[in-house]
Motif scaffolding. Structure first.
Motif, PDB file in Angstrom:
ATOM      1  N   LEU A  65     -33.082 -37.418  38.158  1.00 17.42           N
ATOM      2  CA  LEU A  65     -32.496 -38.153  37.032  1.00 17.42           C
ATOM      3  C   LEU A  65     -33.559 -38.926  36.250  1.00 17.42           C
ATOM      4  N   CYS A  66     -34.569 -39.444  36.958  1.00 20.20           N
ATOM      5  CA  CYS A  66     -35.675 -40.123  36.266  1.00 20.20           C
ATOM      6  C   CYS A  66     -36.415 -39.142  35.359  1.00 20.20           C
ATOM      7  N   GLU A  67     -36.655 -37.945  35.883  1.00 21.36           N
ATOM      8  CA  GLU A  67     -37.373 -36.940  35.103  1.00 21.36           C
ATOM      9  C   GLU A  67     -36.539 -36.478  33.908  1.00 21.36           C
ATOM     10  N   ARG A  68     -35.260 -36.230  34.135  1.00 19.62           N
ATOM     11  CA  ARG A  68     -34.372 -35.797  33.049  1.00 19.62           C
ATOM     12  C   ARG A  68     -34.343 -36.845  31.935  1.00 19.62           C
ATOM     13  N   GLN A  69     -34.252 -38.106  32.331  1.00 17.83           N
ATOM     14  CA  GLN A  69     -34.224 -39.200  31.363  1.00 17.83           C
ATOM     15  C   GLN A  69     -35.486 -39.213  30.521  1.00 17.83           C
ATOM     16  N   ALA A  70     -36.627 -38.963  31.166  1.00 19.30           N
ATOM     17  CA  ALA A  70     -37.901 -38.990  30.452  1.00 19.30           C
ATOM     18  C   ALA A  70     -38.070 -37.768  29.548  1.00 19.30           C
ATOM     19  N   ILE A  71     -37.701 -36.591  30.054  1.00 17.78           N
ATOM     20  CA  ILE A  71     -37.844 -35.359  29.262  1.00 17.78           C
ATOM     21  C   ILE A  71     -37.040 -35.449  27.966  1.00 17.78           C
ATOM     22  N   LEU A  72     -35.764 -35.781  28.098  1.00 18.49           N
ATOM     23  CA  LEU A  72     -34.875 -35.809  26.931  1.00 18.49           C
ATOM     24  C   LEU A  72     -35.123 -37.036  26.066  1.00 18.49           C
ATOM     25  N   GLY A  73     -35.465 -38.157  26.700  1.00 14.84           N
ATOM     26  CA  GLY A  73     -35.743 -39.373  25.941  1.00 14.84           C
ATOM     27  C   GLY A  73     -36.942 -39.218  25.033  1.00 14.84           C
TER      28      GLY A  73
END
Length: 231
Positions: free
Chosen positions: A19-27
């Protein structure tokens, strides 16, 4: 059982890495005005392609900086999906800022650490970069729980190497029998802990079937179960 200290893995044990990675990728895409919708690409597809390249490039982490690796991942992903942008450098910078300053924790982490800290010394052993792991713990507000945080980059050894476990024990001035190690990875956490005769608690967060040769001391599916085991 007589444990003096509980040592935790970080990613996918205390912090939810996916979830941390997903947040960073899309953010980062949003911050740099790169629209997936306009290019007919779903978030799921973008993340899958990105993670494939990222896992490949991450093997070169001794050659490239973390930001360089992220930029390379964006560049290859955007090229494969035929998305045009001149924001590659900004995407890398934005990703790294988001990833290091916003944390998503696994369920019940604060409660578990608060209770354990009353009776045990707490520490972390984590693979990764100092510039990422320590700020992420601070973003989650959990850094104050831990007496020692051992990051692989800082000492030159990564899990499952026994050296990183020996280093943590020396910092705590404890023997293997005085420590319980909690982690989610059989490949890195279980293999490393068992090499140095540290009892291992497998955080089976996805309720996966274990191979027959894997025999951790404890298995939990929720971190709260840890309190029942040792308190």
């Amino acid at each position: 059982m007589g444990y003096e200290a509980i040592i935790f893995d970080l990613d996918n044990t205390l912090l939810n890495f996916e979830l941390c990675e997903r947040q960073a990728i899309l953010g980062a895409l949003e911050n740099c005005a790169v629209s997936l919708d306009l290019n007919g690409v779903s978030e799921t597809n973008f993340i899958q392609v990105f993670e494939t390249y990222n896992s490949q490039y991450w093997k070169q982490r001794e050659t490239f900086s973390p930001r360089d690796l992220i930029e390379m991942s964006y560049q290859s992903t955007l090229a494969q999906l035929d998305i045009q942008t001149d924001q590659i450098s900004n995407l890398g910078e934005s990703y790294w800022h988001i990833f290091n300053h916003f944390a998503v924790m696994e369920p019940d982490v604060n409660e578990v650490l608060t209770v354990l800290a009353r009776n045990y010394r707490l520490a972390v052993i984590t693979n990764g970069f100092i510039s990422a792991q320590l700020p992420r713990m601070q973003a989650a507000g959990i850094e104050h729980f831990f007496e020692e945080v051992v990051v692989s980059e800082a000492i030159g050894f990564a899990k499952p190497s026994p050296e990183i476990f020996h280093y943590a024990l020396s910092r705590l001035n404890l023997t293997p029998t005085e420590v319980l190690y909690v982690g989610d990875s059989l490949k890195h956490d279980y293999a490393g802990a068992t090499q140095v005769n540290i009892d291992f608690c497998y955080y089976n967060r996805k309720n996966q079937n274990l191979p027959p040769e894997a025999k951790p001391k404890f298995i939990i599916s929720e971190l709260l179960n840890l309190l029942e085991l040792i308190n």
